[in-house]
Design an enzyme around this catalytic site. Structure first.
Site, PDB file in Angstrom:
ATOM      1  N   ARG B  74      48.300 -25.088 -24.703  1.00 36.94           N
ATOM      2  CA  ARG B  74      49.282 -26.118 -24.452  1.00 36.94           C
ATOM      3  C   ARG B  74      48.937 -27.438 -25.156  1.00 36.94           C
ATOM      4  NH1 ARG B  74      51.608 -24.781 -20.686  1.00 36.94           N
ATOM      5  NH2 ARG B  74      49.756 -23.670 -20.011  1.00 36.94           N
ATOM      6  N   THR B  75      47.768 -27.945 -24.874  1.00 34.29           N
ATOM      7  CA  THR B  75      47.424 -29.264 -25.392  1.00 34.29           C
ATOM      8  C   THR B  75      47.353 -29.254 -26.916  1.00 34.29           C
ATOM      9  OG1 THR B  75      46.171 -29.676 -23.380  1.00 34.29           O
ATOM     10  CG2 THR B  75      45.768 -31.144 -25.226  1.00 34.29           C
ATOM     11  N   LYS B 103      26.743 -23.235 -36.964  1.00 38.58           N
ATOM     12  CA  LYS B 103      25.542 -23.435 -37.789  1.00 38.58           C
ATOM     13  C   LYS B 103      24.663 -24.541 -37.221  1.00 38.58           C
ATOM     14  CE  LYS B 103      28.191 -22.615 -42.045  1.00 38.58           C
ATOM     15  NZ  LYS B 103      28.647 -23.325 -43.250  1.00 38.58           N
ATOM     16  N   ARG B 124      38.743 -31.729 -27.944  1.00 40.22           N
ATOM     17  CA  ARG B 124      38.440 -31.185 -26.616  1.00 40.22           C
ATOM     18  C   ARG B 124      37.016 -30.628 -26.659  1.00 40.22           C
ATOM     19  NH1 ARG B 124      42.264 -27.499 -22.975  1.00 40.22           N
ATOM     20  NH2 ARG B 124      43.092 -29.597 -22.732  1.00 40.22           N
TER      21      ARG B 124
END
Lengths: 474, 474, 474
Positions: B74-75, B103, B124
């Protein structure tokens, strides 16, 4: 006010709509420049780019959402390329592990939300019927990019468009083709969409299952015979009056079909083969039978009746198509893949009304005969296909038990979502509280409740029907 | 020269800026056409597309980078859709396993590099304070799309915008709402951002933790009381003069709160409830308590005081909101999700100065009272929140030990990154080499070093302070 | 008709083409605005956006396909940002687990199909030579974004562009630089591309392997000496007439190189160091030696000869570059990363002919001396590099055994794909059916078959050659 159109099955499009889509795809293909996937030279990009630019405005500002719950490269990238070529943009969720599905969100909730982020949704999902469920909740057009073993209608559009283009070069058309389909006819969703379309364009289809158990699913065969008017071929009579030559996929047949005898059997058919459609050996599904799977190569194609055959394959291939065939002019599979972009451009444009007179909004409905009554009950009989979306513990909460009543007297139900059929079930009459086997239990379809078996009926408090007349009174 | 603006907390925006953003979102929403997420019909796309086209030029040529270290659909998709609707483009890294994080690259290095690839970053991350760390190193605006259990400010903008739109229809506004928030108040970052905003708009908030241990974090409650001027409700006195009704989330309370008694307790409050904000049961966090989690359904809402309640949920839901509620006009959660695009369009446009008079660059700073002194030391006391970004073995190398000195005499430090507070700590005076408990150790804030406990102070060669006056002399 | 150009090696570009690309990158960089990745202020976006808009039309309608079979953030995002800044679009497959590779599709099939979806392909793959294989099958330009331990040519373009910009400020150019390269010289593909380019621009290169076994691969060193005309430095003679100072990476040397003695050894070279190129410790490759890896920090750089040194690093770093260096003006690595977008814009634009006079189509070929005869046989000798794409069970089916015959009398073959060399092999003459060690087996290159060893030759029915003259007669 026009109705929202979804493409969950090839049968959501009429033949006329398919042809309309192809004429739009012709236009886009010409604008994109001739694509020569195996060539070593190309046109000057500046020219090509200029041409692309012309159709590049049609979809400006529009957004396609890709929701892929199963691996894909070809289908997803060609859809996204198509939207970009139309001038639009794309948003993509291609990994269930990094999407809200990982938090336990249902498909129904996801598509409702994504409907406000985009102008169309293209969805791939491991469950049969998932696209139909998505379409039920979306407020923008949903395009099925493969749902379990059900259908893959846009692959079929690419397949047909390839044949349409190749036949046009011979001054022929899509009708009356003589087609051989080999491989996993049971599990391949591309085959299911393809055979419906072929039947609608009056093809003669020979089925060559790749191994035991890979025959066409019974409900697909039933539909071909009963709804698409295909007949089993009487091989002793003349061949021109039949549409379908079906090799039953039982053990004894497969053993003969996967060896050179396949060629012999096919040779008995007199007409030249227009198309061989080869499908992938799905190793994830058929672990032990890889050695018996048919391989199409130059030796296979040496018979004269394959002289002008187009070899199709939805790709990816994993051994069933000899690499050495790639340079053979009959090998049409890379051309087939290259048509993914113009065909999907055309479908998106038609669905989203980018090109006035080609809009799919102008047509009332697809080929699908929606005259069947839809039967819906919260509990009771459920789809017999274990991979149907209704059996997913989460998604099933959003899917009603919906069945088309295909036939009441020769009883047959069809799951609204995955289109698998149920033949034997019991009917309870709510007023009399009696139940009986469907077909014997009277022709009244009102105030009934359907059960999968006697136990379910009795558990719900119904008693066996005494006589036919007793039920008929209900 | 304008200062670089980041949105790491809802408190980075003033109330005026929130309202400015909403008026821009109103404009975009109208251009996008009325979005009806559950409707079965839609406007002609050609018209809608045309409208979108108008705002489609504002961000032409701009790029949004999505850096998602946690699952999202959604976001992320709504941010990307927003940028595309503005005419810009997106670059996306949504799977830590296939990014340079695999890495061993630090967030600080990543955002510095990505700053030269894009015009804004939306991030996020599973760690509290990660967005603040990213903002510290980025040279383009950073927008927090959820950092651990800290905040999720753009979700709050969508929540508030939904209320703003719904209240406007009743000729009301965002002020003085009567709000119930249920679920995991401790772990839900959306709740934390939301309650700060609600307090700033003078809401009366009732907290209903979903289970034992799910109460509001103490530092959030402390800020509500001390910095946002909320008062605990005296339930025997009149109610109109209080802002906060807080149900402590101890064991005995939860037992009563998760049953129909919740309704009874709420019924004691006389005012009609404007909003119920339900949050997801986070199964990854609360494994054993699913059976006690509150479920909001029609039965719950039957009380008269819920007659006009807007039911909000940040989605995804996993059982705490009855599916049958979806068609109830009080169910605002799909509308709330549908506002994700226009609200994020507005925020991006305001941050990147796409729309002259609506630019956030014109405002000096957010609501955040930055008057607190910032204390920074390479070693010594560290944030007490184990999920803070400073405790990540790699990221912590790039994060200084920074604390706001919220209060010196009633000692309270606040982590610069995750905004968790530390109440008890020790102060060493560098000149006298003595240390004492903060609050008792004098009011001088210069030439001091802070320790988490006596052992740390003594390990650094400091000795206990002899007397208050002795310390005061230092 | 122009030939299709691919960039699989830095040697696919001539020095002139590199400089042409850089002048285009200069233009794009100026249009993008001065990028200041560590700055806290920025220009007004509206201006920047406006500038971007100008070059934003060059690639309108074009599509770049990213096919990443290994983790990446920087390279993939900067390529995608570059295409967006040029006005084009991107389609991305960045996770092998969710692509058709998960179904067992070969790279050759994938690129053939994707060739019809996009205008250029950028590919990263864990196998050496994968980009060359992709180029062999693609019908659009392929750009190598890193193939195993082979090359990473666009990283080298960014490295060189950074030096070109920094040297220009000192009124110098790319020629005759004095360069130190440290770290994993064996496994780092960025180093391999970089040293070829440096040698072509007449650099003096000092190699400082990070630990035992991390020296330059023998075949790369051989090419530097024999094809790029580098000489090992005679440290007793004058230094200005030599190009290469090579420290052999055997055990005893490393022990001295990883301690402060590194500085002492370097100090013996009189000339100031223009560049230190540091590479990542690849923990996935060198598990046990992390403690001996060189770390570049302020202490290291205190020697006067490093006064004007540019410190480069392809990033990500994982400890070999001190964070405290970041604010040092000699630290060029974030600048280097920030040039990823304009340099890749320039390369894409030149390959796709977006900017008339800068088109790479106008040049006949790259630096690569293609005068070597190409030897191809279906069976027989195979590449000795176990990570070469030809050894992948699936991909190898699509890769012929192709070798350049670099030298016949001092026998040396070079794998067409991964460019590793084979020195000792056997030659069988098809007419005489005799075989002998290459170099001794006569100078005839027609009608021969090559074998890896005697056993292979004898298994194919060949017999040892009796005498030199006997072979010569063949």
């Amino acid at each position: 006010m026009t109705e929202l159109r979804h493409i969950t099955s090839i049968n959501d499009l009429t033949n006329h709509e398919i042809e309309t889509t192809f004429s739009l795809a012709d236009k886009y293909l010409s604008e994109l420049g001739d694509i020569r996937p195996t060539g070593r030279t190309r046109k000057k990009r500046s020219l090509t780019t200029h041409r692309i630019g012309r159709s590049g405005h049609a979809g400006a500002g529009s957004i396609l959402a890709s929701l892929f719950y199963e691996p894909s490269t070809r289908t997803r990238l060609s859809f996204e390329s198509a939207m970009l070529r139309l001038g639009g943009g794309t948003i993509t969720s291609s990994d269930p592990a990094t999407s809200s599905a990982a938090k336990g969100e249902s498909l129904a909730d996801t598509v409702r939300v994504v409907s406000s982020y985009a102008d169309a949704i293209v969805i791939r999902h491991p469950r049969d019927g998932a696209a139909k469920l998505a379409a039920q909740y979306a407020s923008i057009p949903v395009i099925n990019a493969g749902d379990g073993g059900h259908e893959h209608p846009t692959q079929t559009l690419c397949d047909l468009f390839t044949l349409y283009r190749r036949e046009k070069q011979r001054l022929k058309n899509l009708n009356n083709l003589n087609v051989v389909i080999s491989g996993d006819l049971r599990g391949s969703r591309t085959v299911h969409s393809f055979v419906y379309a072929l039947a609608r364009f009056k093809a003669r289809i020979q089925f060559v299952p790749g191994a035991a158990g890979m025959g066409l699913p019974p409900h697909v065969e039933w539909r071909l015979r009963n709804e698409f008017h295909c007949l089993p071929e009487d091989r002793k009579a003349g061949e021109d009056d039949v549409d379908l030559f079906y090799v039953t996929a039982d053990q004894s047949h497969q053993l003969s079909l996967i060896t050179p005898e396949i060629g012999i059997k096919m040779a008995k058919a007199k007409k030249a083969i227009d198309v061989i459609y080869v499908t992938r050996f799905q190793k994830e599904r058929w672990k032990d039978q890889v050695q018996s799977y048919m391989k199409v190569d130059s030796a296979f194609l040496k018979d004269n009746k394959y002289k002008r055959t187009s070899v199709l394959h939805p790709l990816p291939r994993v051994g069933e198509l000899d690499i050495a065939l790639d340079r053979n002019p009959r090998a049409a599979y890379f051309q087939q893949a290259s048509f993914g972009v113009p065909v999907r451009m055309a479908l998106i444009a038609a669905l989203l009304d980018f090109e006035g007179q080609h809009s799919l909004e102008k047509f009332a409905s697809g080929f699908r005969p929606d005259s069947h009554v839809l039967y819906e009950q919260p509990h009771g009989i459920v789809c017999a296909n274990p991979n149907c979306i209704v059996h997913d513990p989460l998604e099933g909460l959003y899917a009603a038990n919906k069945h088309y009543i295909v036939d009441w007297l020769k009883p047959r139900l069809r799951c609204f979502y995955c289109e698998n059929d149920i033949e034997n079930f019991y009917v309870g009459h709510k007023k009399t509280r009696h139940y009986g086997l469907a077909g014997e239990a009277g022709k009244h379809m009102r105030d009934v409740i359907l059960f999968a078996d006697r136990a379910a009926a009795e558990a719900a408090g119904y008693k066996p029907r005494k006589s036919l007349s007793g039920a008929a009174k209900a």
